[in-house]
Design a protein around this motif. Structure first.
Motif, PDB file in Angstrom:
ATOM      1  N   ILE A 431      69.839  46.846  31.892  1.00  0.00           N
ATOM      2  CA  ILE A 431      70.669  47.987  31.575  1.00  0.00           C
ATOM      3  C   ILE A 431      70.602  48.948  32.752  1.00  0.00           C
ATOM      4  O   ILE A 431      69.561  49.106  33.376  1.00  0.00           O
ATOM      5  CB  ILE A 431      70.217  48.679  30.265  1.00  0.00           C
ATOM      6  CG1 ILE A 431      71.150  49.837  29.909  1.00  0.00           C
ATOM      7  CG2 ILE A 431      68.801  49.162  30.359  1.00  0.00           C
ATOM      8  CD1 ILE A 431      70.872  50.422  28.529  1.00  0.00           C
ATOM      9  N   LEU A 432      71.741  49.545  33.073  1.00  0.00           N
ATOM     10  CA  LEU A 432      71.810  50.447  34.208  1.00  0.00           C
ATOM     11  C   LEU A 432      72.647  51.649  33.825  1.00  0.00           C
ATOM     12  O   LEU A 432      73.776  51.509  33.356  1.00  0.00           O
ATOM     13  CB  LEU A 432      72.438  49.749  35.421  1.00  0.00           C
ATOM     14  CG  LEU A 432      72.759  50.656  36.616  1.00  0.00           C
ATOM     15  CD1 LEU A 432      71.466  51.107  37.289  1.00  0.00           C
ATOM     16  CD2 LEU A 432      73.653  49.934  37.601  1.00  0.00           C
ATOM     17  N   ASP A 436      78.312  57.055  37.788  1.00  0.00           N
ATOM     18  CA  ASP A 436      79.618  57.404  37.259  1.00  0.00           C
ATOM     19  C   ASP A 436      79.572  57.731  35.769  1.00  0.00           C
ATOM     20  O   ASP A 436      80.599  57.957  35.145  1.00  0.00           O
ATOM     21  CB  ASP A 436      80.609  56.263  37.499  1.00  0.00           C
ATOM     22  CG  ASP A 436      80.104  54.928  36.954  1.00  0.00           C
ATOM     23  OD1 ASP A 436      79.023  54.913  36.319  1.00  0.00           O
ATOM     24  OD2 ASP A 436      80.775  53.913  37.163  1.00  0.00           O
ATOM     25  N   GLY A 437      78.372  57.757  35.183  1.00  0.00           N
ATOM     26  CA  GLY A 437      78.225  58.065  33.770  1.00  0.00           C
ATOM     27  C   GLY A 437      78.326  56.864  32.863  1.00  0.00           C
ATOM     28  O   GLY A 437      78.023  56.963  31.670  1.00  0.00           O
ATOM     29  N   ARG A 438      78.743  55.727  33.401  1.00  0.00           N
ATOM     30  CA  ARG A 438      78.835  54.511  32.597  1.00  0.00           C
ATOM     31  C   ARG A 438      77.460  53.855  32.472  1.00  0.00           C
ATOM     32  O   ARG A 438      76.590  54.019  33.326  1.00  0.00           O
ATOM     33  CB  ARG A 438      79.814  53.526  33.217  1.00  0.00           C
ATOM     34  CG  ARG A 438      81.251  54.029  33.330  1.00  0.00           C
ATOM     35  CD  ARG A 438      82.149  52.903  33.811  1.00  0.00           C
ATOM     36  NE  ARG A 438      83.542  53.330  33.887  1.00  0.00           N
ATOM     37  CZ  ARG A 438      84.186  53.593  35.020  1.00  0.00           C
ATOM     38  NH1 ARG A 438      83.544  53.478  36.176  1.00  0.00           N
ATOM     39  NH2 ARG A 438      85.443  53.965  35.009  1.00  0.00           N
ATOM     40  N   VAL A 439      77.302  53.118  31.397  1.00  0.00           N
ATOM     41  CA  VAL A 439      76.075  52.352  31.188  1.00  0.00           C
ATOM     42  C   VAL A 439      76.450  50.876  31.202  1.00  0.00           C
ATOM     43  O   VAL A 439      77.300  50.438  30.433  1.00  0.00           O
ATOM     44  CB  VAL A 439      75.393  52.721  29.855  1.00  0.00           C
ATOM     45  CG1 VAL A 439      74.120  51.901  29.676  1.00  0.00           C
ATOM     46  CG2 VAL A 439      75.069  54.213  29.822  1.00  0.00           C
ATOM     47  N   TYR A 440      75.812  50.122  32.083  1.00  0.00           N
ATOM     48  CA  TYR A 440      76.103  48.701  32.251  1.00  0.00           C
ATOM     49  C   TYR A 440      75.030  47.880  31.542  1.00  0.00           C
ATOM     50  O   TYR A 440      73.838  48.150  31.658  1.00  0.00           O
ATOM     51  CB  TYR A 440      76.138  48.344  33.736  1.00  0.00           C
ATOM     52  CG  TYR A 440      77.244  49.029  34.497  1.00  0.00           C
ATOM     53  CD1 TYR A 440      78.446  48.380  34.727  1.00  0.00           C
ATOM     54  CD2 TYR A 440      77.090  50.329  34.978  1.00  0.00           C
ATOM     55  CE1 TYR A 440      79.481  49.004  35.437  1.00  0.00           C
ATOM     56  CE2 TYR A 440      78.108  50.962  35.670  1.00  0.00           C
ATOM     57  CZ  TYR A 440      79.296  50.302  35.897  1.00  0.00           C
ATOM     58  OH  TYR A 440      80.311  50.927  36.579  1.00  0.00           O
ATOM     59  N   PHE A 441      75.494  46.852  30.820  1.00  0.00           N
ATOM     60  CA  PHE A 441      74.595  45.956  30.099  1.00  0.00           C
ATOM     61  C   PHE A 441      74.716  44.554  30.676  1.00  0.00           C
ATOM     62  O   PHE A 441      75.799  44.106  31.023  1.00  0.00           O
ATOM     63  CB  PHE A 441      74.957  45.892  28.610  1.00  0.00           C
ATOM     64  CG  PHE A 441      74.807  47.189  27.881  1.00  0.00           C
ATOM     65  CD1 PHE A 441      73.605  47.536  27.290  1.00  0.00           C
ATOM     66  CD2 PHE A 441      75.868  48.071  27.770  1.00  0.00           C
ATOM     67  CE1 PHE A 441      73.464  48.728  26.609  1.00  0.00           C
ATOM     68  CE2 PHE A 441      75.739  49.264  27.089  1.00  0.00           C
ATOM     69  CZ  PHE A 441      74.537  49.593  26.512  1.00  0.00           C
ATOM     70  N   ALA A 442      73.598  43.844  30.729  1.00  0.00           N
ATOM     71  CA  ALA A 442      73.602  42.442  31.144  1.00  0.00           C
ATOM     72  C   ALA A 442      72.840  41.632  30.121  1.00  0.00           C
ATOM     73  O   ALA A 442      71.707  41.976  29.771  1.00  0.00           O
ATOM     74  CB  ALA A 442      72.974  42.271  32.524  1.00  0.00           C
ATOM     75  N   CYS A 443      73.465  40.575  29.620  1.00  0.00           N
ATOM     76  CA  CYS A 443      72.836  39.670  28.660  1.00  0.00           C
ATOM     77  C   CYS A 443      72.886  38.259  29.234  1.00  0.00           C
ATOM     78  O   CYS A 443      73.373  38.038  30.336  1.00  0.00           O
ATOM     79  CB  CYS A 443      73.537  39.727  27.315  1.00  0.00           C
ATOM     80  SG  CYS A 443      73.456  41.348  26.523  1.00  0.00           S
TER      81      CYS A 443
END
Length: 880
Positions: A431-432, A436-443
C-alpha cells in the motif's frame, strides 16, 4: 518493434527485499563504459512501462527522483561502488549496482550498504562530495551470537533504517541499532536479555532478525524484532528511544515469568503502532492490544493511590479506582503483583487479582475505541499519521462482527473504510499513500488506486502478480514489483502493449483436468454456465460441447487419477474419488468398475489405441503398451501387465530389487515398447521376457532420487519425433535415452517441446534463452529477457500453431517466435511480445487446438483461451 518491446525483471527475493542482502545478479558491470543516462529508465508516455530485466529494485529520494538498483555478476569493490554512486547522483535516472540504498535523509545524504563489505555503512553527501563510514557492532558485543552463514560467524548491516522527526538517524545490524545524532554515533544492543536467559527460536542457530522502526507524534522511536519461523530470533519486548536514552519495555512481568514459555506469547512482537499518551498498539502476529510504554513518577503515585482506594468504604470510589487501573492494562502488572504481597485487605486482594486477570484477557482481545480485534495486521502509516490496519475479525461498538480494512488515527480513533475495499485485505501485500493524495493497493492478482470515495482498477484479470509497491516518483510513476520484475504505472496515458483476444473459463481448482485428444480437440472439466456445476466438455467452433461422464463430476475439487488421450480421439478417464474407469469411444462413454476390468474387457482395442508418447494427466495412474501387445496398468503403489489371458505382477519383483519401493511416479516407454523406465524411489528399467519380469538400473545411472517429483517433467516433453526420450536433469542439462544407455546433454535446459519438424525445444532459465536442437544435430539459441525469471519448478511452456510458428509462455505474457532451417543452420526470430490482457506466470499446460485457439492453464481455477492472430501457415495442432 523495439519501441513496443517490454522486458522482464529477474531478481532473487528474500524476506522484505527484492535482491539478496549480499550479492548482485545478472547484467553487465555498471562500472564499464555505460556511465551515461539509460534511456530505458527515463519516463515514457505510456500507461505501463516494464523496466529492463536487470532492474531489481527502485528507491525514491527526497526530491522524488528514482534510483535504480541494477543486478550484476561478479564483485564490485567498495571504491568502485563509491565511484558509481558519485556518477549516479548527477544523472536524471540514477542507476548503480554492487550495493543497496538504506536511506535518503533530510539533509540530502544517501546511506548505502556495499556488497563488497557487508560490515560497512556508507553515507554520501552529493553537495560536498564527502563520505561517512561506520562499522558494525564491535566484536565484544557478539557474545551469544553464532549464526552459521557460509560456515562463518558474521554480523553485518541490514536494510531497515529510519530518520526521526528530531533528525536522528537509525541504522540496524544483526545485533542492534546505530544512532547518529548531531554528528555523534551511539549504539544500542537489542538482545542482551535473549543472550542472558538463552531465549532463541533455535539453540543451534542463535541468529537475530532485522529490526523494525516506528515513531510516535512526540518523536520517540520504537524498535523491535519479530520472531521468525526460519529460526531467526526476535527481541523480548521492545525498545523506545526518546532522542537521548533507551528504555526496554516488557509486555509481561519478567521477574515473575523468566522462562521461555511465558515470554513466547506476549513478548514476541510482530507490529507496534504508536499512539498518543505514551501508548502503543502491540500485535504478536495474532491478537493486538494496547500498552502504556512509560509510567512517570506522577502516574506511579496515582497508581499507588488507586490501589489503596480499592479498599475504600464507599463502593463508587472502589469502582472508579478499579476501572482506572484496569484501563492501564499490562503495564501496571508489576506494581499490582508487588501490591498483592503488601496488602492483606481481602477487598484489595480480590480486586487486584481480578484486574490482573482482566489485563491478561484484554491482551488477547483488546478493545480500542469500542472495537475488539482478533488477528490484526498493519499496512502502512499515511501522510496524515493514520495507520491502515487489516483485521481478520473485529467486533464493532454496536456488537456486530466485521472484517477488512480500518484506519486508526494517532489519537486512537477507529474508522472503517468503505465496503468495496474489504475484499482487498485477503491478499494485500503493498500500500502506498502517494503525494497526489491517492492510495495505491497491490495484491496478488490485481492492483487499484483509492481516490477519495472511488476505487479504480489499474490492472486487469490477467495482469502478472504485482504485490509490492516500491514508491512513487516526482513524474507520477508508481513502481510495482512481483518479486522478479519491476514495472512503472502512470495515469492519463494509453496502454500501448500488444494484446490478443482472451477468454477466461472458470474450472475446478486443479491443474490436471485438461488435455488435447489425438484429433486436436481440447477436453476439460468446466463449470456449466447455467447450473454452475462442473462437467466434462470439449471445445468446438461454437463453444463448449458437453460430454459429461456417467453420473457427472461429483466434486469440484477432485483431480483425475487418469485423463489420458488415446489414438482416433478415444479417451480414458478415472476419477480420484472412485475406482471407476471410463472409456470414450468417440461417441459415448463406457463405464467399468476399475482399470483392470477395462483392460480385461477391451484389451485388444487398447493394445491398438494406446499411445506411449501422448500425455494427459497420468501421475497417479497410467496405461502403457509394450511391443508384445501387453497392457501395463500402473496405479501409484500397484503395477501389473495383462497379455490378454493373465496378469503379470510388476511390483513384487521390484520390491525384491528395491526394498524402499513406494509409489510409481512414472512409467515411460523405451525402445518403442521393448522396455519401460519406471520411477519408484529410484529409476529402473523393466521388461518381460518369456513371462518373467526383468529389472536393471540404467547405465550410467539416472539420479537415485528419481524424476517423479520433478515438476518441470510433468508438463514438459518426454519423447521427440524420433522416439528418443529426454529427461530433465537441471536447468542447464538433461538426460537423453537414445538406444540402450542414457547420456547427459549439456548446455540445453528443460526439454519442453518437439515441433512438427522434429526440432527439440529447451528452456534454459538460468541464462534466459531458448535452445533448439534439430534431428541432424544442428543447434540454435535465442536469448530474450522475457525468458528470464520463470518459476524454477514450472518453466515456460511451448506450443506450435503452425510449422515454424511457436508460442512460449513467460512471466510477462506470450512470446511469438518464428523458426526455419537453412543451409547454414536454424534461424530463430522473435516476432512479437504480447503482454496486455493475455495469461502469464505459472503454466502447467499449454496447447494449440485444431481451431487455432491457444489454451493456457488451468491456473488458479481459470482456463484461458487465446485467439491467435491469423497465420498463412498450415496448422500444426500441437498437444503434448
Amino acid at each position: 518493434m523495439r519501441d513496443f518491446r517490454l522486458v522482464l525483471l529477474v531478481c532473487i527475493l528474500t524476506v522484505g527485499s527484492f535482491c539478496h542482502d549480499g550479492f548482485g545478479e545478472s547484467s553487465e558491470p555498471a562500472t564499464g563504459p555505460g556511465k551515461a543516462e539509460r534511456t530505458d529508465l527515463l519516463p515514457k508516455k505510456v500507461r505501463w512501462q516494464t523496466l529492463s530485466a536487470d532492474v531489481c529494485d527502485v528507491k525514491i529520494d527526497r526530491q522524488g527522483r528514482p534510483w535504480f538498483h541494477i543486478s550484476h555478476k561478479g564483485k564490485i569493490s567498495v571504491a568502485q561502488f563509491k565511484r558509481q554512486v558519485e556518477r549516479a547522483a548527477k544523472l536524471k535516472a540514477p542507476w548503480f549496482s554492487g550495493g543497496r540504498i538504506a536511506l535518503f535523509d533530510s539533509t540530502g545524504r544517501i546511506w548505502l550498504l556495499p556488497y563488497a563489505d557487508r560490515k560497512l555503512l556508507l553515507g554520501y553527501d552529493p553537495e560536498s562530495g564527502k563520505w561517512i563510514e561506520r562499522r558494525v557492532a564491535p566484536a565484544k558485543d557478539w557474545s551469544g551470537y553464532n549464526e552459521n552463514h557460509h560456515q562463518s560467524r558474521k554480523v553485518w548491516f541490514t536494510m531497515p533504517a529510519h530518520q526521526s522527526k528530531t533528525g536522528s538517524l537509525y541504522f540496524s545490524d544483526r545485533l542492534g541499532v546505530h544512532v547518529l545524532t548531531k554528528g555523534r554515533w551511539s549504539y544500542q544492543h537489542l538482545y542482551k536479555l535473549n543472550i542472558k536467559h538463552k531465549l532463541y527460536v533455535s539453540q543451534t542457530k542463535k541468529s537475530f532478525y532485522k529490526p523494525r522502526f516506528a515513531e510516535d507524534a512526540a518523536g520517540r522511536v520504537y524498535v523491535w524484532t519479530s520472531w521468525r519461523y526460519d529460526e531467526q530470533t526476535g527481541t523480548v519486548g521492545f525498545f523506545v528511544h526518546d532522542g537521548k536514552t533507551w528504555t526496554h519495555h516488557l509486555i509481561c512481568d519478567w521477574r515473575q515469568a523468566p522462562g521461555p514459555a511465558n515470554t513466547s506469547e506476549l513478548n514476541r512482537l510482530e507490529y507496534i503502532v504508536p499512539l498518543t499518551g505514551r501508548r502503543a498498539m502491540v500485535s504478536t502476529g495474532g491478537p493486538a492490544f494496547i500498552v502504556t510504554t512509560q509510567l512517570d513518577a506522577a502516574m506511579k503515585k496515582r497508581i499507588q493511590e488507586d490501589i489503596i482506594l480499592l479498599g475504600d468504604n464507599f463502593w463508587k470510589v472502589r469502582e472508579a479506582a478499579h476501572e482506572r487501573l484496569e484501563r492501564l492494562g499490562l503495564v501496571v502488572r508489576p506494581m499490582l503483583n508487588k501490591a498483592l504481597k503488601q496488602y492483606k485487605d481481602p477487598e484489595i486482594v480480590v480486586r487486584l487479582q481480578h484486574i490482573i486477570r482482566a489485563g491478561e484477557w484484554a491482551a488477547k482481545s483488546p478493545t480500542v475505541d469500542g472495537y475488539t480485534f482478533h488477528d490484526l495486521r498493519v499496512w502502512c502509516v499515511d501522510a496524515e499519521g493514520n495507520t491502515w490496519l487489516v483485521a481478520d475479525q473485529y467486533r464493532r461498538p454496536d456488537g456486530r462482527m466485521g472484517r477488512g480494512i480500518l484506519k486508526i488515527s494517532p489519537q486512537g480513533k477507529i474508522s472503517p473504510l468503505p465496503k468495496y475495499l474489504h475484499g482487498w485485505y485477503y491478499s494485500a501485500r503493498g500500500i502506498l499513500h502517494g503525494r497526489d493524495g491517492r492510495v495505491y493497493f497491490a495484491c496478488y492478482v490485481k492492483c487499484a488506486v483509492f481516490d477519495g470515495e472511488k476505487i479504480f482498477r489499474i490492472t486487469d484479470d490477467m495482469e502478472s502478480r504485482y504485490r509490492y509497491i516500491l514508491g512513487r516518483d516526482a513524474d507520477g510513476r508508481v513502481y510495482f514489483s512481483d518479486g522478479q520484475r519491476v514495472a512503472a504505472f502512470r495515469f492519463g496515458y494509453p496502454d500501448v502493449r500488444p494484446t490478443l483476444p482472451t477468454t477466461i473459463y472458470e474450472v475446478p481448482r486443479g491443474r490436471s483436468m485438461v488435455c488435447l485428444d489425438s484429433t486436436g480437440r481440447l477436453w476439460a472439466v468446466v463449470f456449466n454456465a447455467k447450473t454452475r456445476k462442473p462437467q466434462m466438455a470439449w471445445f468446438g467452433p461454437n463453444g463448449w460441447n458437453p460430454a459429461d461422464l456417467p453420473g457427472g463430476i461429483k466434486t469440484q475439487h477432485t483431480n483425475f487419477r487418469l485423463f489420458q488421450p488415446l489414438k482416433r480421439g478415444f479417451l480414458v478417464v478415472q476419477g480420484a474419488g472412485s475406482d471407476r474407469a471410463f472409456l470414450f469411444n468417440g461417441d459415448e462413454w463406457e463405464t467399468y468398475a476399475n482399470l483392470r476390468e477395462l483392460v480385461e474387457k477391451r484389451h485388444s482395442l487398447l493394445a491398438k489405441l494406446l499411445d506411449n508418447q501422448r500425455w494427459g494427466n497420468d501421475y497417479y495412474a497410467k496405461l502403457r503398451v509394450d511391443d508384445k501387445g501387453r497392457v501395463w496398468v500402473v496405479e501409484w503403489t500397484k503395477a501389473a501387465a495383462y497379455d490378454g489371458k493373465r496378469w503379470i505382477d510388476l511390483r513384487g519383483p521390484l520390491v525384491k530389487v528395491n526394498s524402499d519401493a513406494d509409489a510409481f511416479y512414472f512409467c515411460i516407454s523405451l525402445e518403442r515398447g521393448k522396455k519401460m523406465l519406471v520411477d519408484n524411489r529410484g529409476v529402473f528399467v523393466m521388461w518381460i521376457d518369456n513371462g518373467r519380469v526383468r529389472i536393471e538400473r540404467p547405465k550410467p545411472p539416472l539420479p537415485r532420487r528419481g524424476i517423479g517429483n520433478h515438476y518441470a517433467a510433468r508438463t514438459g516433453m518426454w519423447f521427440d519425433r524420433q522416439g528418443r526420450l529426454w529427461i530433465p536433469r537441471d536447468s542447464g542439462s538433461c538426460f537423453l535415452v537414445d538406444g540402450k544407455h542414457p547420456k547427459v546433454v549439456e548446455n540445453t535446459g528443460f526439454p519442453r517441446f518437439a515441433d512438427s519438424a522434429g526440432r527439440v525445444w529447451f528452456l534454459n532459465q538460468q541464462h534466459g534463452k531458448l535452445v533448439v536442437l534439430a534431428p541432424n544435430g544442428r543447434r540454435a539459441e535465442l536469448k530474450n529477457e522475457w525468458l528470464q525469471g520463470t518459476i524454477a519448478a514450472v518453466p515456460a511452456a511451448v506450443a506450435e500453431d503452425a510449422p515454424g510458428s511457436v508460442w512460449v509462455s513467460t512471466r510477462l505474457g506470450l512470446l511469438h517466435v518464428r523458426v526455419r532451417s537453412t543451409d547454414k543452420g536454424i534461424v530463430l526470430q522473435p516476432v512479437k511480445h504480447y503482454e496486455r490482457g493475455v495469461p502469464k506466470g505459472d503454466c502447467w499446460k499449454m496447447f494449440v487446438d485444431k481451431y487455432r485457439n491457444l489454451w493456457f492453464g488451468p491456473q488458479n481455477g481459470r482456463l484461458y483461451r487465446v485467439q491467435l492472430p491469423k497465420n498463412s501457415l498450415k496448422p500444426a495442432c500441437s498437444g503434448r
